[in-house]
Design an enzyme around this catalytic site. Structure first.
Site, PDB file in Angstrom:
ATOM      1  N   LYS A 230      39.278  31.663  43.480  1.00 58.18           N
ATOM      2  CA  LYS A 230      38.132  31.240  42.694  1.00 58.18           C
ATOM      3  C   LYS A 230      36.685  30.656  44.023  1.00 58.18           C
ATOM      4  CE  LYS A 230      40.236  30.967  38.420  1.00 58.18           C
ATOM      5  NZ  LYS A 230      40.650  29.801  37.409  1.00 58.18           N
ATOM      6  N   ARG A 265      48.461  31.862  38.155  1.00 62.02           N
ATOM      7  CA  ARG A 265      48.204  33.370  37.656  1.00 62.02           C
ATOM      8  C   ARG A 265      47.335  33.612  38.931  1.00 62.02           C
ATOM      9  NH1 ARG A 265      43.383  34.683  35.658  1.00 62.02           N
ATOM     10  NH2 ARG A 265      43.303  36.819  33.807  1.00 62.02           N
TER      11      ARG A 265
END
Length: 286
Positions: A230, A265
């Site tokens: 991210k 995840r």
């Protein structure tokens, strides 16, 4: 860091998830042209099937299939297009692989079709907020659901980062949705939570959440954390290419495991499996 005894194990497609025994990996399979890290790589059925095999071989525990990008500024696609993207892929994977499958969707119709096609659980990034029929649909399907915290939509969420108390506000939202899910008929043991790293959070707020994962144990549900590749990692590393953020992702995953995360995840299956093996040996001693 032991998980409270009242959190029962899950059984998904004949695989047992004994919360607290180890960290489980959810492998990301975006069948989209526009996801932030891998958009366009796996949006054909053959490419998606190949990546599914790759992730399973790497040791992931759940395959998370999504047809709607939720990156910042992503445009919402039509329901029919989302169904066309995800259902054939789920059917193809289910015919070849014995792996639990999650459908990453905010639409109850897609959730129902995905479960009928062979998926085992629902991962809703809106926490059951976007579609008022989602929670009752999941209750009828009798499958687990992961409730994530976010604000607004992918187009507006990064403008909605003002919190009175970051962790408390997110815990309050998740508790609200846990209560709503149970009121809709979903069994408590079928609920998991996700604090929503990167969704309506600034870079510093994401770091604060990773430091405070342990506080979410009070909700009494398995915790999913999704830091993979991210932008906050890219900001720290000055690395604009999401696919070059593997080491930064590994560090974030270690922090999540130390805090008590049950599921990570991730995109990079083999690397994060090794991260989990070592981090579990440190923080989950038998």
């Amino acid at each position: 860091m032991n998980v409270p005894a009242q959190i029962p194990s899950w059984t998904l497609h004949n695989h047992t998830f004994a919360w607290g025994s180890r960290t489980y990996l959810m492998g990301i399979l975006n069948v989209t042209p526009d996801s932030f890290s891998d958009g366009g790589q796996f949006n054909s059925q053959s490419a998606a099937l190949s990546q599914a095999h790759h992730l399973v071989k790497a040791g992931i525990d759940i395959l998370d299939i999504g047809g709607q990008s939720t990156r910042p500024q992503a445009i919402e696609i039509a329901e029919a297009e989302e169904l066309d993207r995800v259902i054939p892929v789920i059917q193809a994977i289910r015919s070849q692989l014995d792996v639990p499958i999650s459908v990453d969707t905010t639409r109850s119709s897609v959730a129902a079709a995905a479960i009928a096609a062979g998926a085992d659980l629902v991962n809703d990034v809106s926490g059951g907020i976007y579609d008022p029929q989602m929670l009752s649909t999941v209750a009828h399907l009798q499958v687990p659901i992961i409730l994530m915290h976010m604000r607004g939509t992918p187009q507006t969420m990064q403008k909605l980062t003002d919190y009175q108390d970051l962790v408390k506000d997110i815990i309050d939202f998740l508790q609200q949705q846990i209560d709503a899910a149970q009121a809709a008929g979903i069994l408590r043991e079928f609920l998991a939570i996700d604090p929503g790293i990167g969704f309506a959070k600034t870079g510093p707020q994401n770091l604060s959440l990773l430091r405070e994962i342990a506080q979410f144990r009070a909700l009494g549900c398995p915790i999913l954390v999704g830091p993979s590749r991210k932008s906050f990692i890219g900001q720290i590393l000055n690395q604009p290419d999401p696919q070059q953020r593997v080491w930064g992702t590994a560090a974030a995953c270690c922090a999540a495991i130390q805090g008590g995360a049950d599921i990570l995840r991730i995109h990079d299956g083999a690397a994060m499996r090794e991260v989990c093996q070592v981090a579990d040996a440190i923080w989950r001693p038998l």
